[in-house]
Design an enzyme around this catalytic site. Sequence first.
Site, PDB file in Angstrom:
ATOM      1  CG  ASP A 186      -0.274  -0.510   2.492  1.00 31.97           C
ATOM      2  OD1 ASP A 186       0.967  -0.427   2.590  1.00 31.97           O
ATOM      3  OD2 ASP A 186      -0.976  -0.999   3.387  1.00 31.97           O
ATOM      4  CG  ASN A 204      -8.711  -1.292  11.830  1.00 35.38           C
ATOM      5  OD1 ASN A 204      -7.767  -1.999  11.451  1.00 35.38           O
ATOM      6  ND2 ASN A 204      -9.117  -0.227  11.159  1.00 35.38           N
ATOM      7  CG  HIS A 223      -5.630  -2.116   8.763  1.00 34.63           C
ATOM      8  ND1 HIS A 223      -5.709  -0.765   9.018  1.00 34.63           N
ATOM      9  CD2 HIS A 223      -4.313  -2.431   8.952  1.00 34.63           C
ATOM     10  CE1 HIS A 223      -4.512  -0.301   9.329  1.00 34.63           C
ATOM     11  NE2 HIS A 223      -3.648  -1.302   9.292  1.00 34.63           N
ATOM     12  CD  GLU A 280      -8.464   0.938   7.493  1.00 34.98           C
ATOM     13  OE1 GLU A 280      -8.401  -0.005   8.308  1.00 34.98           O
ATOM     14  OE2 GLU A 280      -7.832   2.001   7.649  1.00 34.98           O
TER      15      GLU A 280
HETATM   16  C1  F6R Z   1       1.588  -1.201   6.077  1.00 33.77           C
HETATM   17  C2  F6R Z   1       0.361  -1.984   6.212  1.00 33.77           C
HETATM   18  C3  F6R Z   1      -0.417  -1.977   7.486  1.00 33.77           C
HETATM   19  C4  F6R Z   1       0.436  -2.159   8.732  1.00 33.77           C
HETATM   20  C5  F6R Z   1      -0.431  -2.049   9.983  1.00 33.77           C
HETATM   21  C6  F6R Z   1       0.391  -2.154  11.254  1.00 33.77           C
HETATM   22  O1  F6R Z   1       2.155  -1.390   4.800  1.00 33.77           O
HETATM   23  O2  F6R Z   1      -0.034  -2.590   5.290  1.00 33.77           O
HETATM   24  O3  F6R Z   1      -1.393  -2.983   7.435  1.00 33.77           O
HETATM   25  O4  F6R Z   1       1.061  -3.407   8.694  1.00 33.77           O
HETATM   26  O5  F6R Z   1      -1.118  -0.852   9.990  1.00 33.77           O
HETATM   27  O6  F6R Z   1       1.181  -1.020  11.400  1.00 33.77           O
HETATM   28  P1  F6R Z   1       2.255  -0.947  12.582  1.00 33.77           P
HETATM   29  O7  F6R Z   1       3.183  -2.066  12.339  1.00 33.77           O
HETATM   30  O8  F6R Z   1       2.910   0.390  12.408  1.00 33.77           O
HETATM   31  O9  F6R Z   1       1.490  -1.101  13.848  1.00 33.77           O
END
Ligand code: F6R
Length: 238
Positions: free
Chosen positions: A67, A134, A136, A141
């Site tokens: 992403d 959440n 994701h 989401e």
């Molecule tokens: C980032 C991504 C997100 C993160 C998730 C956890 O490329 O795809 O799904 O893996 O938001 O983020 P952290 O590791 O910063 O808690």
Amino acid sequence: MKKIVTLDHNEASLLVAESIVNIVRAKKDACLGLATGSSVELVYANLVKFFEKGEMSFSGVTTANLDEYIGLPPSHPQSYRRYMNHNFFDLVDIDKANTYIPKGMEAPEIMLADFQNFLGSRTRDFQLLGIGSNGHIGFNEPAAFFEANAHIVTLDERTREDNSRFFGSIDEVPRQAVTMGVGDIMKASKIMLLVRGDNKKDALRELLSHDRVDPRIPCTILKCHSDVTVVFPKELAP
Ligand code: F6R
């Protein structure tokens, strides 16, 4: 689904890095799906160590990231292109021309067609995932349904709050992102999910404690993949 419970986050990160090393050693031109965020930072630090010790080359590898924020230029300190260059690509021998990150500044139709073309043109041997508080994965989401393909998403307020720690204030966190769809993620041959942080406990429990698949907790779709390993430190065990 396989789960590996480690002593701490350091051990979990090393274990994930070793799995990636093994994949690349077995297949020099492997295609790796990559993630950003705090959960996976140490994975890249470990991969860089393997490279620096001369035990590893990434010269034949292709990568695709999950992403990117919409509206942040690649040079922005919080863009995922900047994160990947800074934490990994600039520190190893990968050919940057073979690293794909969705182009968050392009016009939506061009951005999505380009991303989907790239994803359709090769099989990912591996997909690295973190998880949102959440539930994701990528930026898929919580919603009433899953989106199969790459798409533009309005970020959940909870995601914006979680990620505001990387920005000056929540107002600076972009409202939209482009992400691989759930179908894209599920097409990877092998998936590893690395879970870090107390705020991920509820999502982890939903993933491990029963059999339901619920688009309101997107990570639960991983129950339908035949080769998923969830790695987390023992203090997060449900
Ligand atoms: C980032 C991504 C997100 C993160 C998730 C956890 O490329 O795809 O799904 O893996 O938001 O983020 P952290 O590791 O910063 O808690």
